[in-house]
Write an enzyme that holds these catalytic residues in place. Structure first.
Site, PDB file in Angstrom:
ATOM      1  NE  ARG A   1      -0.702 -42.600  29.343  1.00 44.62           N
ATOM      2  CZ  ARG A   1      -0.347 -43.712  28.870  1.00 44.62           C
ATOM      3  NH1 ARG A   1       0.020 -44.306  27.678  1.00 44.62           N
ATOM      4  NH2 ARG A   1      -0.416 -44.837  29.618  1.00 44.62           N
TER       5      ARG A   1
ATOM      6  CG  ASP B   1       1.764 -21.333  15.477  1.00 45.10           C
ATOM      7  OD1 ASP B   1       0.479 -21.088  15.403  1.00 45.10           O
ATOM      8  OD2 ASP B   1       2.120 -21.424  16.543  1.00 45.10           O
TER       9      ASP B   1
ATOM     10  CE1 TYR C   1       3.986 -17.454  22.213  1.00 43.07           C
ATOM     11  CE2 TYR C   1       4.636 -19.754  22.207  1.00 43.07           C
ATOM     12  CZ  TYR C   1       4.344 -18.608  22.923  1.00 43.07           C
ATOM     13  OH  TYR C   1       4.015 -18.968  24.420  1.00 43.07           O
TER      14      TYR C   1
ATOM     15  CE  LYS D   1      -2.068 -17.489  22.670  1.00 47.09           C
ATOM     16  NZ  LYS D   1      -1.550 -18.763  23.324  1.00 47.09           N
TER      17      LYS D   1
HETATM   18  C1  LIG Z   1       1.512 -18.449  17.672  1.00 45.99           C
HETATM   19  C2  LIG Z   1       1.348 -19.328  19.087  1.00 45.99           C
HETATM   20  N1  LIG Z   1       1.944 -20.477  18.932  1.00 45.99           N
HETATM   21  C3  LIG Z   1       2.101 -21.330  19.901  1.00 45.99           C
HETATM   22  C4  LIG Z   1       1.610 -20.855  21.131  1.00 45.99           C
HETATM   23  C5  LIG Z   1       1.896 -21.895  22.537  1.00 45.99           C
HETATM   24  O1  LIG Z   1       0.268 -22.029  22.791  1.00 45.99           O
HETATM   25  P1  LIG Z   1       0.196 -22.381  24.443  1.00 45.99           P
HETATM   26  O2  LIG Z   1       0.387 -21.280  25.195  1.00 45.99           O
HETATM   27  O3  LIG Z   1      -1.448 -22.868  24.327  1.00 45.99           O
HETATM   28  O4  LIG Z   1       1.035 -23.596  24.928  1.00 45.99           O
HETATM   29  C6  LIG Z   1       1.208 -19.454  21.346  1.00 45.99           C
HETATM   30  C7  LIG Z   1       0.988 -18.940  22.793  1.00 45.99           C
HETATM   31  O5  LIG Z   1       1.011 -17.698  23.135  1.00 45.99           O
HETATM   32  C8  LIG Z   1       1.260 -18.800  20.230  1.00 45.99           C
HETATM   33  O6  LIG Z   1       0.807 -17.433  20.552  1.00 45.99           O
END
Ligand SMILES: Cc1ncc(COP(=O)(O)O)c(C=O)c1O
Length: 384
Positions: A46, A172, A99, A197
């Site tokens: 951890r 992000d 998102y 992704k």
């Molecule tokens: C732009 C973006 N940020 C954050 C996330 C969240 O990531 P996770 O699904 O790996 O928790 C996503 C997921 O679709 C995303 O497309």
């Protein structure tokens, strides 16, 4: 080292691991100590794990940051950042077309804990001036290109305004990846990836990676990570490390396919509008050329028949391109944002953002473009 080389060779020395050419998977929770108080590099997974460390250092190197942190999902990573740097009473300003899951986390969790959440359209950087003049802001959260309409914001201009006001800037960078954009070089303090992704690229891992520019920010984030424990597992880290080795070649093909798909979709009679930053018709094409090294692998469309039935007809009539919640893998996918990623938003918020029933988001995979197009164009024909 150039990007493609760094993605393969950075942050790993095989001499430190019995000459194992690939980073070994340290699939264990504990590391032995020979005596009380012995200083060992690893004690408990951890806190830190050697496989995770290679991944964290690799992403930190690709993002030109001081330190990286790998979490069990993207949302766990975003939450760790916000929880580390925000307190009840603080204000976070986030881009309005954030998102959907991050929107839900802000509205359903952080707002309940007394964080003041402000969503803002920052397409015009001066919009931030009014907000900063009216209140004390702790953090600015950007996402560009955004999901699903691929809107851009000017990272450099917004980060400069935020820095002048003493505001921490997080971003992000999931859609762009470090292959196309390095926000820490443009003034941001923290860059985040849903590694689920493109970094992973094979749709078999959930992970979030956070990179900080300044070592001073690493300490509190490390404390949050260790104490809350949402860390990425060793096997997942090894899979994402493997994915990153091919990130450059995959991205080249994603970009090529997405650009061709966008051009063909623009000419299809069932399509009302195509959203792709590489198209001259895109509202932020000029900014994309200035800020990014390419235009990404995601293309969204409004169908002329703006209805759930039409969107469903396209989805049901494709064989190769499957409907799925994610993006950035080698396989082409389609997403109905209205009912999937952005389902947590009210109809009014969706309408304001342009998330329509007839909106489809395509993640261009790396298959042959002729096969992708045959599948999509045939399915689009069913809506005419
Ligand atoms: C732009 C973006 N940020 C954050 C996330 C969240 O990531 P996770 O699904 O790996 O928790 C996503 C997921 O679709 C995303 O497309």
């Amino acid at each position: 080292m150039k990007f493609a080389t760094e993605a393969i060779h950075s942050s790993y020395d095989c001499d430190e691991h019995n000459r194992a050419l690939m980073p070994p998977i340290y699939q264990n929770s504990m590391f032995a100590m020979h005596e009380i108080g012995e200083q060992v590099p690893y004690r408990y997974s951890r806190l830190s794990n050697p496989t995770r460390k290679v991944l964290e250092d690799t992403v930190a190197a690709l993002e030109h940051g001081a330190a990286g942190f790998a979490f069990a999902s993207g949302m766990a990573g975003i939450d760790a950042v916000w929880r580390t740097f925000l307190r009840p009473g603080d204000t976070i300003v986030a881009v309005a077309d954030i998102y959907g899951g991050a929107y839900d986390l802000l509205t359903e969790v952080y707002a309940q804990w007394g964080v003041n959440v402000v969503f803002a359209d920052l397409a015009e950087p001066h919009n931030l001036d009014h907000i900063l003049a009216a209140q004390t802001v702790k953090m600015l959260w950007l996402e560009t290109p955004s999901n699903p309409l691929l809107r851009l914001v000017d990272i450099e201009a917004l980060a400069a305004k935020a820095k002048a006001a003493g505001v921490l800037v997080g971003i992000d960078n999931t859609f762009a990846t470090p292959y196309l954009q390095n926000p820490l070089d443009m003034g941001c303090d923290i860059v985040f990836h849903s590694a689920t992704k493109y970094l992973c690229g094979h749709s078999d891992v959930l992970m979030g990676v956070v990179v900080v520019k300044d070592a001073k920010l690493a300490k509190p984030l490390q404390t949050m990570m260790v104490n809350t424990g949402g860390v990425a597992g060793p096997m997942d880290c090894a899979l994402v490390l493997r994915g990153i080795k091919t990130l450059a070649v995959r991205m080249k093909q994603h970009l090529e396919n997405a650009a061709e798909l966008a051009r063909r979709l623009e000419a299809h009679p069932a399509v009302a509008k195509v959203f792709y930053p590489g198209l001259p018709s895109h509202e932020h094409h000029g900014l994309a050329k200035k800020q990014m090294r390419g235009f990404g692998g995601v293309v969204s469309v409004y169908l002329k028949n703006d209805s759930k039935a039409a969107a469903n007809s396209v989805i049901k009539n494709m064989k190769l391109v499957k409907m799925a919640a994610s993006l950035g893998g080698v396989e082409s996918l389609v997403n109905h944002s209205f009912s999937q990623s952005h389902s947590g938003m009210s109809p009014e918020v969706k309408a304001g953002l342009g998330i329509k029933e007839g909106l489809l988001r395509f993640s261009a995979g790396i298959e042959d473009i002729e096969d992708i197009w045959a599948d999509i164009s045939h399915a689009l024909d069913t809506t005419l």
